[in-house]
Design a protein around this motif. Structure first.
Motif, PDB file in Angstrom:
ATOM      1  N   ARG A 295       0.760  -1.094  -0.039  1.00 36.13           N
ATOM      2  CA  ARG A 295      -0.121  -0.014   0.203  1.00 36.13           C
ATOM      3  C   ARG A 295       0.618   1.393  -0.133  1.00 36.13           C
ATOM      4  N   ALA A 296       2.056   1.329   0.587  1.00 37.34           N
ATOM      5  CA  ALA A 296       2.833   2.394   0.763  1.00 37.34           C
ATOM      6  C   ALA A 296       3.461   2.779  -0.684  1.00 37.34           C
ATOM      7  N   ALA A 297       3.606   4.032  -0.925  1.00 39.19           N
ATOM      8  CA  ALA A 297       3.958   4.644  -2.019  1.00 39.19           C
ATOM      9  C   ALA A 297       5.621   4.441  -2.170  1.00 39.19           C
ATOM     10  N   CYS A 298       6.079   4.322  -3.452  1.00 35.17           N
ATOM     11  CA  CYS A 298       7.435   3.959  -3.482  1.00 35.17           C
ATOM     12  C   CYS A 298       8.303   5.426  -3.286  1.00 35.17           C
ATOM     13  N   ALA A 299       9.275   5.299  -2.567  1.00 34.40           N
ATOM     14  CA  ALA A 299       9.977   6.496  -2.389  1.00 34.40           C
ATOM     15  C   ALA A 299      11.454   6.154  -3.425  1.00 34.40           C
TER      16      ALA A 299
ATOM     17  N   GLN B  56      15.665   0.636  -4.422  1.00 31.98           N
ATOM     18  CA  GLN B  56      14.369   1.222  -4.207  1.00 31.98           C
ATOM     19  C   GLN B  56      13.415   0.910  -5.358  1.00 31.98           C
TER      20      GLN B  56
ATOM     21  N   CYS C  97      10.286  -1.518  -4.887  1.00 33.61           N
ATOM     22  CA  CYS C  97       8.830  -1.217  -5.415  1.00 33.61           C
ATOM     23  C   CYS C  97       8.138  -2.246  -6.220  1.00 33.61           C
TER      24      CYS C  97
ATOM     25  N   ARG D 132       4.605  -4.156  -5.654  1.00 33.12           N
ATOM     26  CA  ARG D 132       3.757  -4.185  -6.598  1.00 33.12           C
ATOM     27  C   ARG D 132       3.385  -5.898  -7.007  1.00 33.12           C
TER      28      ARG D 132
END
Length: 97
Positions: free
Chosen positions: A39-43, A66, A70, A74
């Motif tokens: 759920r977290a956005a990719c940094a 990263q 990510c 996904r």
């Protein structure tokens, strides 16, 4: 009207109604919990305003790691969705045209 005919009609109606059962109620579709990582956005690493060669090399390696993380998140989200759909195949077939 003869009384036995009325009694027979009432008896047949009762027997027929007693055999009829309501359709079974299906339970709610199972739900799988999606991991917080999915759920977290990719940094993504950003370069400073005056980057040096070391900053570029660190940024290249950091961004690569990263992007891999990510992509794994996904993939986890897709696998969770597919597993959830596989738990209830009747619903997926009903939506297809």
């Amino acid at each position: 009207m003869r009384p036995w005919l009325l009694i027979a009609l009432l008896g047949f109606t009762t027997l027929t109604a007693g055999c009829a059962k309501p359709p079974p109620i299906s339970p709610a579709a199972p739900r799988l919990a999606l991991a917080a990582e999915a759920r977290a956005a990719c940094a993504l690493h950003t370069l400073p305003s005056q980057p040096t060669l070391a900053d570029l090399e660190i940024g290249y390696v950091t961004r690569g790691a990263q992007i891999i993380a990510c992509d794994a998140a996904r993939r986890l989200a897709v696998e969770t969705y597919e597993a959830q759909q596989a738990l209830n195949p009747g619903r997926a077939d009903a939506r297809r045209p």
